[in-house]
Enzyme design. Structure first.
Site, PDB file in Angstrom:
ATOM      1  N   GLN A   1      -3.419  -1.222  -6.241  1.00 26.86           N
ATOM      2  CA  GLN A   1      -3.668  -2.508  -6.898  1.00 26.86           C
ATOM      3  C   GLN A   1      -4.060  -2.310  -8.360  1.00 26.86           C
ATOM      4  OE1 GLN A   1      -6.711  -3.956  -4.262  1.00 26.86           O
ATOM      5  NE2 GLN A   1      -5.239  -4.498  -2.668  1.00 26.86           N
ATOM      6  N   GLU A   2      -4.939  -1.356  -8.610  1.00 25.17           N
ATOM      7  CA  GLU A   2      -5.403  -1.086  -9.976  1.00 25.17           C
ATOM      8  C   GLU A   2      -4.256  -0.617 -10.865  1.00 25.17           C
ATOM      9  OE1 GLU A   2      -8.687  -0.396  -6.994  1.00 25.17           O
ATOM     10  OE2 GLU A   2      -6.577   0.157  -7.135  1.00 25.17           O
TER      11      GLU A   2
ATOM     12  N   CYS B   1       0.856  -1.184   0.000  1.00 30.07           N
ATOM     13  CA  CYS B   1       0.000   0.000   0.000  1.00 30.07           C
ATOM     14  C   CYS B   1       0.895   1.237   0.000  1.00 30.07           C
ATOM     15  CB  CYS B   1      -0.900  -0.020   1.232  1.00 30.07           C
ATOM     16  SG  CYS B   1      -1.828   1.513   1.455  1.00 30.07           S
TER      17      CYS B   1
ATOM     18  N   VAL C   1       7.321 -14.310 -23.434  1.00 25.25           N
ATOM     19  CA  VAL C   1       8.137 -13.812 -22.332  1.00 25.25           C
ATOM     20  C   VAL C   1       8.917 -14.984 -21.740  1.00 25.25           C
ATOM     21  CG1 VAL C   1       6.369 -14.043 -20.527  1.00 25.25           C
ATOM     22  CG2 VAL C   1       8.177 -12.345 -20.278  1.00 25.25           C
ATOM     23  N   GLU C   2      10.183 -14.763 -21.454  1.00 28.29           N
ATOM     24  CA  GLU C   2      11.010 -15.783 -20.810  1.00 28.29           C
ATOM     25  C   GLU C   2      10.594 -15.818 -19.341  1.00 28.29           C
ATOM     26  OE1 GLU C   2      13.774 -17.884 -18.752  1.00 28.29           O
ATOM     27  OE2 GLU C   2      13.753 -15.716 -18.450  1.00 28.29           O
ATOM     28  N   LEU C   3      10.252 -17.021 -18.837  1.00 27.07           N
ATOM     29  CA  LEU C   3       9.599 -17.142 -17.534  1.00 27.07           C
ATOM     30  C   LEU C   3      10.454 -16.708 -16.347  1.00 27.07           C
ATOM     31  CD1 LEU C   3       7.446 -20.362 -17.886  1.00 27.07           C
ATOM     32  CD2 LEU C   3       6.721 -17.977 -17.919  1.00 27.07           C
TER      33      LEU C   3
ATOM     34  N   ASP D   1       0.082  -5.970  -0.063  1.00 29.50           N
ATOM     35  CA  ASP D   1      -1.048  -6.375  -0.896  1.00 29.50           C
ATOM     36  C   ASP D   1      -0.594  -7.629  -1.625  1.00 29.50           C
ATOM     37  OD1 ASP D   1      -2.882  -4.298  -0.355  1.00 29.50           O
ATOM     38  OD2 ASP D   1      -1.860  -2.971  -1.766  1.00 29.50           O
TER      39      ASP D   1
END
EC number: 1.7.1.13
Length: 131
Positions: free
Chosen positions: A89-90, A48, A70-72, A55
């Site tokens: 969060q958004e 937060c 994407v390479e993991l 969060d």
């Protein structure tokens, strides 16, 4: 009685700690197909921006690749870089979408953050991109 928690804060880092440089793309050999790729982690965390409290979320990244995947390992390091970043969060979900779209240029991408309950409210954020 004073609120002893009012002045307490944890370390909160700014957006500059989000490590986009670690992200790597690898070639995708089937660009003519509409294959859906989905990555899920239960380990996403940020903090937060006001309190520094964590969060945590289940994060789902779903996309239809065009030329790149994407390479993991790089994705894991990138997501882990959010750990002490103060971000709503958004905003986190939209930032992840923007960074991955910039890297991969997919046909479609969706990032879903299902944030665990805090203060009696859980949050689900869905951000989408379509070419």
């Amino acid at each position: 009685m004073s609120d002893k928690y009012q002045q307490r804060r944890f370390d909160i880092y700014g957006y500059e700690k989000i490590d986009t440089e670690v992200l790597e793309a690898i070639p995708y050999e089937y660009p003519e197909k509409n294959t859906v790729v989905e990555y899920i982690t239960e380990e996403f965390s940020s903090v937060c921006p006001w309190t520094g409290l964590p969060d945590t979320a289940k994060l789902t990244i779903r996309y239809i690749p065009h030329q790149k995947l994407v390479e993991l390992k790089s994705l894991k390091y990138y997501l882990t870089s959010y750990r002490n970043v103060g971000i709503l969060q958004e905003h986190a979900v939209n930032r992840i979408l923007d960074d991955l779209v910039k890297l991969l240029e997919p046909k479609f991408m969706e990032v879903i953050g299902e944030f665990h309950e805090r203060g009696g409210i859980s949050t689900k954020v869905v951000a989408r991109y379509e070419k």
